[in-house]
Enzyme design. Structure first.
Site, mmCIF file in Angstrom:
data_model
loop_
_atom_site.group_PDB
_atom_site.id
_atom_site.type_symbol
_atom_site.label_atom_id
_atom_site.label_comp_id
_atom_site.label_asym_id
_atom_site.label_seq_id
_atom_site.Cartn_x
_atom_site.Cartn_y
_atom_site.Cartn_z
ATOM 1 N N LYS A 79 61.073 39.718 53.824
ATOM 2 C CA LYS A 79 59.744 39.103 53.710
ATOM 3 C C LYS A 79 59.134 38.866 55.102
ATOM 4 O O LYS A 79 57.992 39.260 55.370
ATOM 5 C CB LYS A 79 59.835 37.757 52.966
ATOM 6 C CG LYS A 79 60.083 37.905 51.464
ATOM 7 C CD LYS A 79 60.453 36.578 50.796
ATOM 8 C CE LYS A 79 60.823 36.793 49.331
ATOM 9 N NZ LYS A 79 61.380 35.607 48.666
ATOM 10 N N GLN A 102 63.082 29.452 49.485
ATOM 11 C CA GLN A 102 63.865 30.498 48.825
ATOM 12 C C GLN A 102 64.811 29.888 47.796
ATOM 13 O O GLN A 102 65.527 28.930 48.075
ATOM 14 C CB GLN A 102 64.639 31.317 49.876
ATOM 15 C CG GLN A 102 65.384 32.517 49.336
ATOM 16 C CD GLN A 102 64.485 33.602 48.741
ATOM 17 O OE1 GLN A 102 63.332 33.765 49.142
ATOM 18 N NE2 GLN A 102 65.002 34.341 47.779
ATOM 19 N N ASP A 116 54.211 31.090 46.030
ATOM 20 C CA ASP A 116 55.145 31.559 45.006
ATOM 21 C C ASP A 116 54.602 31.293 43.597
ATOM 22 O O ASP A 116 55.086 31.875 42.623
ATOM 23 C CB ASP A 116 56.477 30.804 45.136
ATOM 24 C CG ASP A 116 57.584 31.661 45.738
ATOM 25 O OD1 ASP A 116 57.531 32.888 45.578
ATOM 26 O OD2 ASP A 116 58.501 31.073 46.343
#
Ligand code: GUN
Length: 291
Positions: free
Chosen positions: A53, A97, A120
């Site tokens: 990412k 994460q 997200d």
């Protein structure tokens, strides 16, 4: 004839091409889209995901910073890191994460990220807006799946979509997106999960199967009907006798599915690259909203 390959590499390249002018426009106004990533612990798969990412952000000339915290970080410490990032204007997006270590309540953490920076799309406000049919941030993996389907002109309208897996990250949101009342979606959706009796009874009825359960090579060619479309979200490490010691396989058994399906996303190179592209897109969107 073998199935058509739905390439996430091809579609993600098109996404990045489309983002170039938006990024330039932001930069001309003195804004560089910025993402903060928090990684707690040493999970090797999570480290790989986070690296890919942030590498993409740097390739595109965007700003990102990874905050690496030890596995024994307390919930309150993690919350105070997020509060600092919520107030830091350099970051338009914040990503924690997952999975988090077991002693941390993930819901409490995700609820701490301000919804405006929740690229997200996991905050209850963003999930609620999606459920109500007015999405603000759409979670990256399901958003990427929808983009692959539209790129290849796969019309879901009136089709039967069978989703295997009900996670908040993929299964639940993709069931909402595919059943939305709009052109190219409007599908009839079945969600299968660990409580479903005889999952294959459902996958055999599907026009489109979306696999998001995290079980290596779970679905095989004789579990689908001829000409079905298979979207494989699984990225599973299985041990093999090679230098690396493992290989990546999806939730579908590619060889037999290729013979039966009309189209399939490969693993790797299918949904994976799209998740990253959608993260970039959501971060650019967050930066644009800050104008
Ligand atoms: N872990 C697996 N997929 C994801 C994702 O899309 N976002 C975050 N934050 N963690 C993940």
């Amino acid at each position: 004839m073998d199935a058509q390959i739905l390439s996430g590499k091809t579609v993600s390249s098109a996404v990045y091409d489309g983002l170039t002018s938006r990024i330039e426009n932001l930069k001309s106004k003195g804004i560089i889209p910025g993402l903060a990533v928090i990684l707690v612990g040493e999970d090797p798969a999570s480290q790989v995901y986070v690296n890919s990412k942030t590498k993409k952000f740097s390739t595109l000339g965007l700003f990102s910073e990874t905050i690496k915290l030890p596995a024994d970080t307390s919930e309150n410490d993690l919350i105070s890191h997020i509060n600092t990032l919520n107030a830091d204007d350099r970051f338009h997006g914040i990503l924690v994460q997952l999975p988090l270590p077991k002693h941390i309540d993930s819901d409490r953490i995700l609820n701490t990220i301000t919804p405006e920076k929740d690229v997200d799309g996991f905050h209850p406000v963003n999930l609620g807006n999606l459920t109500a049919g007015k999405p603000t941030f759409i979670p990256c993996t399901p958003k990427g799946i929808m983009r692959i389907l539209s790129h290849y002109n796969i019309d879901l309208s009136g089709k039967h979509v069978v989703v295997v897996g009900r996670s908040n990250i993929v299964g639940r949101p993709i069931s909402i997106l595919t059943s939305m009342k709009s052109p190219m979606t409007n599908a009839t959706v079945t969600i299968c999960h660990s409580g479903t009796k005889d999952i294959f009874q459902y996958t055999r009825q599907a026009d489109v199967v979306i696999l998001a359960l995290g079980s290596p090579e779970f679905l095989q060619g004789d579990h689908i009907k001829d000409g079905a479309v298979v979207i494989d979200v699984g990225i599973n490490r299985v041990d093999v006798n090679s230098e690396k010691g493992y290989k990546l396989v999806g939730d579908g058994e590619e060889a037999s599915l290729l013979k039966k399906a009309s189209a399939i996303t490969p693993v790797p190179g299918g949904v994976g690259p799209m998740t990253i592209a959608m993260l970039v897109e959501n971060t650019v969107e967050a930066a644009e909203r800050s104008l």
